[in-house]
Motif scaffolding. Structure first.
Motif, PDB file in Angstrom:
ATOM      1  N   ASP A 309      -0.606 -30.023  25.229  1.00 18.78           N
ATOM      2  CA  ASP A 309      -2.060 -29.857  25.295  1.00 18.78           C
ATOM      3  C   ASP A 309      -2.539 -29.554  26.713  1.00 18.78           C
ATOM      4  OD1 ASP A 309      -2.161 -30.494  22.585  1.00 18.78           O
ATOM      5  OD2 ASP A 309      -2.381 -32.638  22.984  1.00 18.78           O
ATOM      6  N   ALA A 310      -1.633 -29.122  27.588  1.00 18.94           N
ATOM      7  CA  ALA A 310      -1.999 -28.909  28.992  1.00 18.94           C
ATOM      8  C   ALA A 310      -3.087 -27.859  29.153  1.00 18.94           C
ATOM      9  CB  ALA A 310      -0.762 -28.510  29.794  1.00 18.94           C
ATOM     10  N   ASP A 311      -3.156 -26.888  28.250  1.00 17.86           N
ATOM     11  CA  ASP A 311      -4.181 -25.849  28.377  1.00 17.86           C
ATOM     12  C   ASP A 311      -5.590 -26.397  28.178  1.00 17.86           C
ATOM     13  OD1 ASP A 311      -2.721 -23.623  29.155  1.00 17.86           O
ATOM     14  OD2 ASP A 311      -2.172 -23.104  27.102  1.00 17.86           O
ATOM     15  N   SER A 312      -5.707 -27.555  27.561  1.00 22.59           N
ATOM     16  CA  SER A 312      -7.029 -28.177  27.382  1.00 22.59           C
ATOM     17  C   SER A 312      -7.237 -29.351  28.338  1.00 22.59           C
ATOM     18  CB  SER A 312      -7.178 -28.660  25.931  1.00 22.59           C
ATOM     19  OG  SER A 312      -6.194 -29.632  25.611  1.00 22.59           O
ATOM     20  N   ALA A 313      -6.413 -29.434  29.369  1.00 22.61           N
ATOM     21  CA  ALA A 313      -6.493 -30.563  30.295  1.00 22.61           C
ATOM     22  C   ALA A 313      -7.812 -30.621  31.041  1.00 22.61           C
ATOM     23  CB  ALA A 313      -5.334 -30.496  31.291  1.00 22.61           C
ATOM     24  N   SER A 314      -8.461 -29.466  31.277  1.00 22.31           N
ATOM     25  CA  SER A 314      -9.732 -29.485  32.013  1.00 22.31           C
ATOM     26  C   SER A 314     -10.779 -30.312  31.279  1.00 22.31           C
ATOM     27  CB  SER A 314     -10.229 -28.063  32.245  1.00 22.31           C
ATOM     28  OG  SER A 314     -10.430 -27.391  31.008  1.00 22.31           O
TER      29      SER A 314
END
Length: 338
Positions: A309-314
Motif C-alpha cells: 500500500d506504499a502508493d497510498s502512504a501520503s
C-alpha cells in the motif's frame, strides 16, 4: 580502538620471519636474533610482528599454490659465502614478503557477485562461503531498490552496500570475518543475523541474532574508509544504532519482529525521523514522496504499513502527522507542514 599496523613494518617482520624459518641453520639463528631485537624496539614493531606472523601462518595453508610463483632453480652467487640453500631460502623469503607484505595475494578475490533490485522488488542471494567448503552458506535478503556487491577472499568476506537495505544471515567462519561496508562505516561479524540500511541519508544497523561490531566512519566519508569517526560499538540481539552525518546515535532496543519486516510485506517504523522513513517507503512506490522542508524531515514516525500500500502512504501520513500532501504535475508528491 586497535591500531592498524604499518605495512612497511609488516614487510620487515615478514622478511625476518621467512628467513628464520627457511634459510640455513646459521642464517636462521641470526634472523631470529635480529627479529627478537626488532620486536623490542617499539610497540608498533610488536604489533606489526603479530600481523606478519598471522599472515605467515596463513601461508602454510596455501603453500602448494605459492610454490608456482617461486623460481625452482636459483643460480649460485659469486660469493662463496652464500650456499644454494641460503639463496633459495632468501629467494622464497623475498617472494613471500612481496606477496604477503603488499597484500597482493590476499587481495585476489575467490568469488565476486553483484546484486540489484528494482522498485517494489525483493530478492535473495546465496553466497558460497561455508567454512567446510561445502557450498552455499551466507544468505542475503535484499529489500527494494538495493545495490550491493559480494567479494570472498582467503582471509575475509566483504559486502559493499552502496544503496538500500539487506538482511544478512551469516555462515560462521572464525578464520574469515564477514564485513559489510557502507558510507557510515564497517560492520564486522563472525556469525549472526542483522540488517544494514543506507538509502542516502542515515545509515542504520539492527541485530536480530548474535553479535556485531560497528566501526563508524567520519562525517565527510563518501564511501567506506579506514578512517574512524569514533569508538567501535558492540551490538547484540534486538538492538539497533543509526549513523547520521558522522554522528552515532545512542544504541536502542527494538522489537525483534521489526528487523527486515519488509520480508513479510510490512514497513515498520519506531520513532524514526521522516527523512529516514521516506526513502524506505519510496522504495516500494512508483513515484517518490519528498519533504518540502527540514521541519518535515525532522518529524517522527511510528507505525506499521503494508508495503503493497506504499502508493497510498501520503494519505496515511496526512492522517497521523501534521502534514498535507501536494501532487505535482510530474506525479511526485511533496509533503508540507499544515
Amino acid at each position: 580502538m586497535q591500531q592498524v599496523p604499518d605495512e612497511g613494518l609488516i614487510e620487515q617482520a615478514l622478511s625476518l620471519i621467512a628467513t628464520s624459518e627457511i634459510a640455513t641453520e646459521r642464517a636462521a639463528r641470526q634472523a631470529a636474533s635480529r627479529l627478537a631485537a626488532w620486536r623490542a624496539r617499539t610497540p608498533q614493531h610488536e604489533t606489526a610482528y603479530l600481523e606478519a606472523l598471522r599472515r605467515w601462518k596463513l601461508l602454510a595453508v596455501v603453500a602448494p599454490e605459492m610454490r608456482e610463483h617461486f623460481p625452482q632453480d636459483i643460480p649460485l652467487a659469486a660469493s662463496r659465502g652464500m650456499s644454494r640453500r641460503t639463496l633459495l631460502g632468501l629467494g622464497v623469503a623475498g617472494a613471500c614478503t612481496a606477496l604477503l607484505g603488499t597484500g597482493w595475494y590476499w587481495r585476489q578475490p575467490l568469488y565476486r557477485a553483484s546484486y540489484e533490485t528494482g522498485s517494489g522488488q525483493l530478492s535473495q542471494a546465496q553466497v558460497p562461503d561455508r567454512a567446510d567448503g561445502g557450498g552455499l552458506g551466507t544468505r542475503i535478503d535484499l529489500s527494494a531498490q538495493t545495490r550491493l556487491a559480494v567479494s570472498l577472499y582467503r582471509h575475509e568476506r566483504v559486502v559493499e552496500l552502496s544503496h538500500g537495505e539487506a538482511l544478512f544471515t551469516v555462515a560462521p567462519d572464525a578464520s574469515r570475518p564477514f564485513r559489510v561496508r557502507t558510507r557510515g562505516g564497517e560492520v564486522e561479524v563472525v556469525g549472526t543475523v542483522f540488517t544494514v540500511s543506507d538509502r542516502g541519508g542515515a545509515v542504520s544497523l539492527a541485530v536480530e541474532e548474535g553479535h556485531v561490531r560497528f566501526h563508524p566512519a567520519p562525517r565527510d566519508a563518501r564511501w567506506y574508509t579506514l578512517a574512524r569517526g569514533g569508538p567501535s560499538l558492540d551490538l547484540r540481539a534486538n538492538t539497533a544504532v543509526t549513523w547520521r552525518d558522522g554522528e552515532v546515535e545512542p544504541v536502542r532496543r527494538i522489537d525483534p519482529e521489526s528487523v527486515a519486516a519488509w520480508r513479510n510485506g510490512w514497513l515498520w517504523f519506531d520513532n524514526q525521523r521522516l527523512d529516514e522513513a521516506l526513502p524506505a517507503i519510496n522504495a516500494f512506490r512508483t513515484r517518490p514522496l519528498t519533504a518540502a522542508s527540514p521541519a518535515v524531515n525532522a518529524l517522527r514516525l511510528t507505525g506499521r504499513f503494508r508495503s503493497a500500500d506504499a502508493d497510498s502512504a501520503s494519505r496515511v501520513l496526512e492522517a497521523i502527522l501534521p502534514l498535507r500532501a501536494e501532487t505535482r504535475a510530474d506525479g511526485d508528491v511533496v509533503l508540507r507542514l499544515r
